[in-house]
Design a protein around this motif. Structure first.
Motif, PDB file in Angstrom:
ATOM      1  N   ALA A  35     -35.654 -64.327  27.217  1.00 37.17           N
ATOM      2  CA  ALA A  35     -36.709 -65.287  27.562  1.00 37.17           C
ATOM      3  C   ALA A  35     -37.943 -65.068  26.699  1.00 37.17           C
ATOM      4  CB  ALA A  35     -37.071 -65.161  29.035  1.00 37.17           C
ATOM      5  N   HIS A  36     -38.244 -63.815  26.399  1.00 36.14           N
ATOM      6  CA  HIS A  36     -39.403 -63.540  25.547  1.00 36.14           C
ATOM      7  C   HIS A  36     -39.169 -63.993  24.110  1.00 36.14           C
ATOM      8  CE1 HIS A  36     -40.834 -61.170  28.951  1.00 36.14           C
ATOM      9  NE2 HIS A  36     -42.010 -61.150  28.349  1.00 36.14           N
ATOM     10  N   VAL A  37     -37.953 -63.854  23.630  1.00 32.70           N
ATOM     11  CA  VAL A  37     -37.635 -64.363  22.289  1.00 32.70           C
ATOM     12  C   VAL A  37     -37.780 -65.882  22.270  1.00 32.70           C
ATOM     13  CG1 VAL A  37     -35.794 -64.671  20.595  1.00 32.70           C
ATOM     14  CG2 VAL A  37     -36.154 -62.419  21.658  1.00 32.70           C
ATOM     15  N   ARG A  38     -37.294 -66.536  23.318  1.00 35.65           N
ATOM     16  CA  ARG A  38     -37.436 -68.001  23.397  1.00 35.65           C
ATOM     17  C   ARG A  38     -38.915 -68.404  23.392  1.00 35.65           C
ATOM     18  NH1 ARG A  38     -38.597 -70.718  27.689  1.00 35.65           N
ATOM     19  NH2 ARG A  38     -37.906 -69.106  29.158  1.00 35.65           N
ATOM     20  N   ARG A  39     -39.735 -67.662  24.137  1.00 30.24           N
ATOM     21  CA  ARG A  39     -41.169 -67.973  24.155  1.00 30.24           C
ATOM     22  C   ARG A  39     -41.811 -67.726  22.790  1.00 30.24           C
ATOM     23  NH1 ARG A  39     -40.841 -64.847  29.556  1.00 30.24           N
ATOM     24  NH2 ARG A  39     -40.249 -66.579  30.935  1.00 30.24           N
ATOM     25  N   ALA A  40     -41.352 -66.692  22.109  1.00 34.31           N
ATOM     26  CA  ALA A  40     -41.868 -66.419  20.774  1.00 34.31           C
ATOM     27  C   ALA A  40     -41.580 -67.586  19.840  1.00 34.31           C
ATOM     28  CB  ALA A  40     -41.256 -65.131  20.222  1.00 34.31           C
TER      29      ALA A  40
ATOM     30  N   ALA B 271     -43.538 -60.223  18.029  1.00 33.00           N
ATOM     31  CA  ALA B 271     -42.676 -59.053  17.837  1.00 33.00           C
ATOM     32  C   ALA B 271     -43.253 -57.835  18.547  1.00 33.00           C
ATOM     33  CB  ALA B 271     -42.503 -58.774  16.345  1.00 33.00           C
ATOM     34  N   HIS B 272     -44.566 -57.677  18.497  1.00 33.38           N
ATOM     35  CA  HIS B 272     -45.201 -56.525  19.137  1.00 33.38           C
ATOM     36  C   HIS B 272     -45.162 -56.623  20.659  1.00 33.38           C
ATOM     37  CE1 HIS B 272     -46.858 -53.916  15.977  1.00 33.38           C
ATOM     38  NE2 HIS B 272     -46.928 -55.029  15.247  1.00 33.38           N
ATOM     39  N   VAL B 273     -45.348 -57.813  21.187  1.00 37.34           N
ATOM     40  CA  VAL B 273     -45.256 -57.983  22.639  1.00 37.34           C
ATOM     41  C   VAL B 273     -43.855 -57.614  23.119  1.00 37.34           C
ATOM     42  CG1 VAL B 273     -45.257 -59.682  24.515  1.00 37.34           C
ATOM     43  CG2 VAL B 273     -47.084 -59.709  22.805  1.00 37.34           C
ATOM     44  N   ILE B 274     -42.844 -58.087  22.393  1.00 34.70           N
ATOM     45  CA  ILE B 274     -41.461 -57.781  22.764  1.00 34.70           C
ATOM     46  C   ILE B 274     -41.195 -56.278  22.642  1.00 34.70           C
ATOM     47  CG2 ILE B 274     -39.046 -58.102  22.068  1.00 34.70           C
ATOM     48  CD1 ILE B 274     -39.882 -61.016  21.312  1.00 34.70           C
ATOM     49  N   GLU B 275     -41.706 -55.664  21.574  1.00 35.80           N
ATOM     50  CA  GLU B 275     -41.508 -54.225  21.413  1.00 35.80           C
ATOM     51  C   GLU B 275     -42.212 -53.459  22.526  1.00 35.80           C
ATOM     52  OE1 GLU B 275     -41.423 -51.509  17.569  1.00 35.80           O
ATOM     53  OE2 GLU B 275     -43.504 -51.850  18.176  1.00 35.80           O
ATOM     54  N   GLU B 276     -43.411 -53.868  22.875  1.00 30.81           N
ATOM     55  CA  GLU B 276     -44.162 -53.196  23.944  1.00 30.81           C
ATOM     56  C   GLU B 276     -43.414 -53.260  25.270  1.00 30.81           C
ATOM     57  OE1 GLU B 276     -46.932 -50.921  25.667  1.00 30.81           O
ATOM     58  OE2 GLU B 276     -47.065 -51.490  23.547  1.00 30.81           O
ATOM     59  N   LYS B 277     -42.799 -54.399  25.527  1.00 35.11           N
ATOM     60  CA  LYS B 277     -42.112 -54.591  26.804  1.00 35.11           C
ATOM     61  C   LYS B 277     -40.700 -54.007  26.833  1.00 35.11           C
ATOM     62  CE  LYS B 277     -44.513 -58.820  28.314  1.00 35.11           C
ATOM     63  NZ  LYS B 277     -44.773 -58.486  29.723  1.00 35.11           N
TER      64      LYS B 277
ATOM     65  N   ILE C 113     -51.575 -69.070  12.988  1.00 29.99           N
ATOM     66  CA  ILE C 113     -50.299 -69.750  12.740  1.00 29.99           C
ATOM     67  C   ILE C 113     -49.283 -68.776  12.149  1.00 29.99           C
ATOM     68  CG2 ILE C 113     -49.182 -71.437  11.202  1.00 29.99           C
ATOM     69  CD1 ILE C 113     -51.676 -73.197  11.588  1.00 29.99           C
ATOM     70  N   SER C 114     -49.763 -67.882  11.313  1.00 28.23           N
ATOM     71  CA  SER C 114     -48.900 -66.881  10.700  1.00 28.23           C
ATOM     72  C   SER C 114     -48.697 -65.670  11.588  1.00 28.23           C
ATOM     73  CB  SER C 114     -49.518 -66.451   9.366  1.00 28.23           C
ATOM     74  OG  SER C 114     -48.811 -65.368   8.817  1.00 28.23           O
ATOM     75  N   ARG C 115     -49.808 -65.121  12.102  1.00 31.57           N
ATOM     76  CA  ARG C 115     -49.757 -63.850  12.821  1.00 31.57           C
ATOM     77  C   ARG C 115     -49.009 -63.935  14.145  1.00 31.57           C
ATOM     78  NH1 ARG C 115     -52.818 -59.394  11.945  1.00 31.57           N
ATOM     79  NH2 ARG C 115     -52.400 -59.983   9.772  1.00 31.57           N
ATOM     80  N   ILE C 116     -48.779 -65.132  14.658  1.00 33.02           N
ATOM     81  CA  ILE C 116     -48.019 -65.262  15.893  1.00 33.02           C
ATOM     82  C   ILE C 116     -46.638 -64.612  15.767  1.00 33.02           C
ATOM     83  CG2 ILE C 116     -47.294 -67.594  15.207  1.00 33.02           C
ATOM     84  CD1 ILE C 116     -47.602 -66.156  18.776  1.00 33.02           C
ATOM     85  N   ALA C 117     -46.090 -64.595  14.561  1.00 32.33           N
ATOM     86  CA  ALA C 117     -44.790 -63.936  14.375  1.00 32.33           C
ATOM     87  C   ALA C 117     -44.906 -62.444  14.664  1.00 32.33           C
ATOM     88  CB  ALA C 117     -44.284 -64.177  12.960  1.00 32.33           C
TER      89      ALA C 117
ATOM     90  N   THR D 101     -49.621 -54.581  30.848  1.00 32.56           N
ATOM     91  CA  THR D 101     -49.891 -54.883  32.259  1.00 32.56           C
ATOM     92  C   THR D 101     -48.765 -55.690  32.899  1.00 32.56           C
ATOM     93  OG1 THR D 101     -50.995 -57.028  31.930  1.00 32.56           O
ATOM     94  CG2 THR D 101     -52.337 -55.040  31.652  1.00 32.56           C
ATOM     95  N   ARG D 102     -47.756 -56.052  32.092  1.00 30.03           N
ATOM     96  CA  ARG D 102     -46.643 -56.907  32.490  1.00 30.03           C
ATOM     97  C   ARG D 102     -47.055 -58.371  32.628  1.00 30.03           C
ATOM     98  NH1 ARG D 102     -43.303 -52.942  36.705  1.00 30.03           N
ATOM     99  NH2 ARG D 102     -42.900 -51.322  35.154  1.00 30.03           N
ATOM    100  N   ALA D 103     -48.133 -58.735  31.956  1.00 28.23           N
ATOM    101  CA  ALA D 103     -48.494 -60.150  31.864  1.00 28.23           C
ATOM    102  C   ALA D 103     -47.457 -60.861  30.995  1.00 28.23           C
ATOM    103  CB  ALA D 103     -49.889 -60.299  31.259  1.00 28.23           C
ATOM    104  N   HIS D 104     -47.363 -62.204  31.144  1.00 21.40           N
ATOM    105  CA  HIS D 104     -46.364 -62.931  30.368  1.00 21.40           C
ATOM    106  C   HIS D 104     -46.820 -63.145  28.922  1.00 21.40           C
ATOM    107  CE1 HIS D 104     -48.861 -66.482  30.804  1.00 21.40           C
ATOM    108  NE2 HIS D 104     -48.651 -66.550  32.123  1.00 21.40           N
ATOM    109  N   MET D 105     -45.913 -63.620  28.113  1.00 26.38           N
ATOM    110  CA  MET D 105     -46.142 -63.772  26.679  1.00 26.38           C
ATOM    111  C   MET D 105     -47.361 -64.635  26.369  1.00 26.38           C
ATOM    112  SD  MET D 105     -44.978 -63.261  23.458  1.00 26.38           S
ATOM    113  CE  MET D 105     -43.204 -62.973  23.356  1.00 26.38           C
ATOM    114  N   TYR D 106     -47.539 -65.728  27.096  1.00 28.08           N
ATOM    115  CA  TYR D 106     -48.638 -66.642  26.795  1.00 28.08           C
ATOM    116  C   TYR D 106     -49.993 -65.977  27.031  1.00 28.08           C
ATOM    117  CZ  TYR D 106     -44.672 -69.795  27.206  1.00 28.08           C
ATOM    118  OH  TYR D 106     -43.441 -70.385  27.069  1.00 28.08           O
ATOM    119  N   ALA D 107     -50.088 -65.149  28.071  1.00 31.61           N
ATOM    120  CA  ALA D 107     -51.326 -64.422  28.334  1.00 31.61           C
ATOM    121  C   ALA D 107     -51.607 -63.420  27.218  1.00 31.61           C
ATOM    122  CB  ALA D 107     -51.238 -63.702  29.682  1.00 31.61           C
ATOM    123  N   CYS D 108     -50.554 -62.746  26.761  1.00 34.00           N
ATOM    124  CA  CYS D 108     -50.706 -61.768  25.676  1.00 34.00           C
ATOM    125  C   CYS D 108     -51.208 -62.429  24.406  1.00 34.00           C
ATOM    126  CB  CYS D 108     -49.373 -61.072  25.400  1.00 34.00           C
ATOM    127  SG  CYS D 108     -48.678 -60.181  26.795  1.00 34.00           S
ATOM    128  N   ILE D 109     -50.601 -63.568  24.061  1.00 34.71           N
ATOM    129  CA  ILE D 109     -50.957 -64.235  22.811  1.00 34.71           C
ATOM    130  C   ILE D 109     -52.326 -64.900  22.930  1.00 34.71           C
ATOM    131  CG2 ILE D 109     -50.265 -65.981  21.132  1.00 34.71           C
ATOM    132  CD1 ILE D 109     -48.520 -63.371  21.313  1.00 34.71           C
TER     133      ILE D 109
END
Length: 394
Positions: free
Chosen positions: A117-122, A346-352, A338-342, A200-208
């Protein structure tokens, strides 16, 4: 407190497999691959895949990944409606930050905390952030929002949605290279913000959303806007030496020069300098020449005054490059996003989901209290009627 530790400088806070920076030798590595090799051989889509999945894709994997990005480009209609209701003076980074948060409303499986699900959100965020930036620029200028291309590269689609006309192959290549260069940079301020929120286990959108907010500051992603303001103030190549000397003598900074990590030229700056030179020559303008003279004048001043040498960073030449491409100055930082979102994703997924357990380990740094101290039992509370007026500074 040790001065070296202010701002967490030199403090190791986590392991990562995503990015390595050799500041002494000017090397930037994505997942083991030198950034200069990626610029020469790769594309942004392939680089984003590498950052997210850890390996370069096969032909079929890249085709599927690109298809998923293309299919996710569209912006929800209610979000576009909200853009049209915003004040036209709203800052693009503020607009982008709020839109990233709003995208959570359209994730029908927001409670799914799986890696898939996190990859899909990415992928959703990588695809939609360029569309949001382009849409806002058109809305604020009274233009209709352009539908995304049904085929074509990530870079081509952004330029098309921004302008409403298909860009040249040369412009697409330049933008693609810029996106590769800005895609990742280890634990910079915005990436650390994203990882801290992820802990904090917040979702991807909050992290970004938090990462976008951190990127907006002029000491981080906003620096290239300050570089362009500097170039506009200098105005003419003949003014550079006097302007630089005056700024440094008064204790000011030369934006785009110096870096928290690199002790030599930022490897991204060399590539951007070449691109800026090519575009300036094609457009017959002065912006590359002024920028290059700023670099030389700064280095000369530091040498003559026996100060520590400083070198150009990623912001110095990206400012003149984007300006020469006709991109509004206040979109420089959103293009960074636009670029750094990649990399952020990746870091959010690695952190989680990193192998080390438990994950996430909540970030909780310790502060050194240096405020008012009234003894071991604390300050004595004085009732309101007994307090004297004091002059406070803000």
């Amino acid at each position: 407190m040790d001065a070296r530790n202010i701002g967490l400088r030199n403090i190791e806070v986590a392991d990562t497999k995503i990015c390595s920076i050799d500041g002494e030798n000017g090397k930037l590595i994505y997942r083991g691959y030198d950034i200069l090799d990626l610029v020469k051989h790769s594309t942004f889509e392939e680089t984003a895949y590498l950052l997210l999945f850890g390996e370069l894709p096969t032909a079929s994997q890249l085709k599927d990944f690109s298809r998923r990005l293309t299919e996710a480009r569209g912006i929800p209609e209610p979000l576009i409606k909200n853009l049209k209701n915003r004040p036209k003076r709203a800052q693009p980074m503020d607009v982008l930050q709020s839109c990233v948060s709003e995208l959570a409303d359209y994730d029908l499986n927001i409670e799914d905390s799986s890696k898939e699900a996190h990859v899909r959100r990415a992928i959703t965020l990588i695809a939609k952030i360029p569309a949001i930036v382009a849409a806002w620029n058109r809305v604020r200028n009274g233009q209709h929002v352009v539908d995304p291309l049904e085929e074509g590269s990530h870079a081509a689609n952004f330029l098309y949605m921004l302008r409403g006309v298909e860009p040249s192959a040369e412009e697409v290549k330049v933008m693609d290279i810029c996106l590769i260069l800005h895609a990742e940079h280890s634990f910079n301020a915005s990436t650390f913000a994203a990882r801290e929120i992820a802990s904090t286990r917040a979702h991807m959108y909050a992290c970004i959303s938090g990462a976008v907010g951190a990127l907006s500051g002029e000491l981080h992603g906003g620096a290239n806007v300050q570089v362009m303001k500097m170039l506009l103030e200098i105005a003419d190549p003949a003014n550079v030496d006097k302007w630089v000397a005056s700024r440094l003598q008064s204790g000011g900074r030369i934006m785009g020069m110096g870096h928290a990590v690199y002790r030599t030229t930022d490897p991204r700056a060399d590539v951007l300098a070449r691109l800026s030179k090519e575009i300036s020559r094609e457009k017959n303008n002065k912006w590359y020449e002024i920028t290059e003279r700023v670099e030389r004048a700064t280095k000369k001043y530091m040498l003559e005054h026996k100060r520590q040498a400083i070198y150009p960073n990623v912001d110095l030449y990206s400012a003149s490059l984007y300006y020469s491409m006709g991109i509004p100055m206040d979109l420089n930082t959103p293009i960074f996003a636009i670029s750094r979102i990649a990399g952020w994703s990746a870091h959010v997924i690695e952190e989680k989901f990193a192998e080390a357990a438990p994950k996430p380990a909540l970030y909780r740094p310790k502060a050194v209290y240096v405020g008012k101290y009234c003894g071991p039992m604390g300050c004595e509370y004085t009732p309101l009627s007994g307090r004297q007026e004091q002059q406070h500074t803000s």
